[in-house]
Design a protein around this motif. Structure first.
Motif, mmCIF file in Angstrom:
data_model
loop_
_atom_site.group_PDB
_atom_site.id
_atom_site.type_symbol
_atom_site.label_atom_id
_atom_site.label_comp_id
_atom_site.label_asym_id
_atom_site.label_seq_id
_atom_site.Cartn_x
_atom_site.Cartn_y
_atom_site.Cartn_z
ATOM 1 N N LEU A 1 61.419 12.092 74.589
ATOM 2 C CA LEU A 1 61.977 12.732 73.396
ATOM 3 C C LEU A 1 63.016 13.802 73.730
ATOM 4 O O LEU A 1 63.782 14.209 72.862
ATOM 5 C CB LEU A 1 60.851 13.362 72.572
ATOM 6 N N GLY A 2 63.032 14.249 74.965
ATOM 7 C CA GLY A 2 63.943 15.300 75.398
ATOM 8 C C GLY A 2 63.358 15.994 76.615
ATOM 9 O O GLY A 2 62.282 15.636 77.091
ATOM 10 N N ASN A 3 64.039 17.003 77.080
ATOM 11 C CA ASN A 3 63.596 17.713 78.277
ATOM 12 C C ASN A 3 63.630 19.214 78.013
ATOM 13 O O ASN A 3 64.653 19.750 77.570
ATOM 14 C CB ASN A 3 64.498 17.351 79.462
ATOM 15 N N VAL A 4 62.500 19.887 78.306
ATOM 16 C CA VAL A 4 62.400 21.329 78.044
ATOM 17 C C VAL A 4 63.253 22.163 79.006
ATOM 18 O O VAL A 4 63.444 23.356 78.775
ATOM 19 C CB VAL A 4 60.931 21.816 78.070
ATOM 20 N N LYS A 5 63.782 21.538 80.048
ATOM 21 C CA LYS A 5 64.696 22.251 80.939
ATOM 22 C C LYS A 5 66.093 22.314 80.340
ATOM 23 O O LYS A 5 66.918 23.115 80.761
ATOM 24 C CB LYS A 5 64.747 21.578 82.307
ATOM 25 N N GLU A 6 66.334 21.455 79.337
ATOM 26 C CA GLU A 6 67.651 21.392 78.704
ATOM 27 C C GLU A 6 67.657 21.944 77.281
ATOM 28 O O GLU A 6 68.683 22.433 76.813
ATOM 29 C CB GLU A 6 68.128 19.938 78.678
ATOM 30 N N ARG A 7 66.522 21.814 76.575
ATOM 31 C CA ARG A 7 66.408 22.270 75.175
ATOM 32 C C ARG A 7 65.032 22.892 74.960
ATOM 33 O O ARG A 7 64.075 22.548 75.636
ATOM 34 C CB ARG A 7 66.545 21.086 74.210
ATOM 35 N N LYS A 8 64.943 23.766 73.982
ATOM 36 C CA LYS A 8 63.654 24.359 73.641
ATOM 37 C C LYS A 8 62.716 23.282 73.112
ATOM 38 O O LYS A 8 63.152 22.340 72.423
ATOM 39 C CB LYS A 8 63.809 25.435 72.562
ATOM 40 N N PHE A 9 61.419 23.419 73.447
ATOM 41 C CA PHE A 9 60.429 22.462 72.966
ATOM 42 C C PHE A 9 60.457 22.363 71.443
ATOM 43 O O PHE A 9 60.393 21.267 70.887
ATOM 44 C CB PHE A 9 59.020 22.851 73.435
ATOM 45 N N SER A 10 60.568 23.486 70.769
ATOM 46 C CA SER A 10 60.562 23.462 69.300
ATOM 47 C C SER A 10 61.725 22.641 68.745
ATOM 48 O O SER A 10 61.585 21.957 67.728
ATOM 49 C CB SER A 10 60.595 24.882 68.735
ATOM 50 N N ASP A 11 62.880 22.674 69.412
ATOM 51 C CA ASP A 11 64.019 21.857 68.971
ATOM 52 C C ASP A 11 63.753 20.372 69.198
ATOM 53 O O ASP A 11 64.084 19.532 68.353
ATOM 54 C CB ASP A 11 65.292 22.262 69.705
ATOM 55 N N ILE A 12 63.161 20.053 70.335
ATOM 56 C CA ILE A 12 62.841 18.654 70.651
ATOM 57 C C ILE A 12 61.798 18.134 69.672
ATOM 58 O O ILE A 12 61.938 17.057 69.092
ATOM 59 C CB ILE A 12 62.326 18.527 72.100
ATOM 60 N N TRP A 13 60.736 18.900 69.469
ATOM 61 C CA TRP A 13 59.592 18.451 68.669
ATOM 62 C C TRP A 13 59.919 18.351 67.186
ATOM 63 O O TRP A 13 59.356 17.532 66.467
ATOM 64 C CB TRP A 13 58.414 19.386 68.908
ATOM 65 N N SER A 14 60.839 19.168 66.710
ATOM 66 C CA SER A 14 61.177 19.134 65.281
ATOM 67 C C SER A 14 62.355 18.218 64.965
ATOM 68 O O SER A 14 62.714 18.046 63.800
ATOM 69 C CB SER A 14 61.472 20.551 64.783
ATOM 70 N N ASN A 15 62.945 17.590 65.976
ATOM 71 C CA ASN A 15 64.077 16.686 65.788
ATOM 72 C C ASN A 15 63.621 15.422 65.073
ATOM 73 O O ASN A 15 62.716 14.733 65.515
ATOM 74 C CB ASN A 15 64.693 16.339 67.149
ATOM 75 N N ARG A 16 64.256 15.087 63.960
ATOM 76 C CA ARG A 16 63.889 13.904 63.180
ATOM 77 C C ARG A 16 64.813 12.717 63.443
ATOM 78 O O ARG A 16 64.745 11.712 62.751
ATOM 79 C CB ARG A 16 63.905 14.238 61.684
#
Length: 89
Positions: free
Chosen positions: A39-54
């Motif tokens: 879904l994404g990488n926490v080294k590149e984006r905040k977890f909250s941004d990754i997890w809330s991405n629709r």
């Protein structure tokens, strides 16, 4: 404890809703068994941004299971089955 399980889906499969997995490389997955969906990488984006991405259709389908049409559920289950089959080869 009851409140926690109700928040986490009431004991139902909570992949992509109440649980997630971050592997050792920082990749975020819907759960600890679903490593083929990144879904994404926490080294590149905040977890909250990754997890809330629709924008990810599989994650959206996991979250909208009650609203999902039979076709989208069938498509999701087909993708899961294909992933499991690939892992078992």
């Amino acid at each position: 404890m009851v409140n926690l399980t109700q928040w986490n889906g009431g004991g139902a499969n909570s992949s992509g809703t109440g649980i997630s997995n971050i592997d050792t490389q920082g990749n975020v997955h819907p759960d600890q068994f679903w490593h083929e969906l990144n879904l994404g990488n926490v080294k590149e984006r905040k977890f909250s941004d990754i997890w809330s991405n629709r924008d990810n259709p599989t994650l959206s389908a996991l979250r909208d299971r009650k609203k999902a049409s039979a076709a989208s559920v069938a498509s999701l289950m087909s993708a899961v089955a294909a992933s499991v089959y690939a892992l078992c080869k």
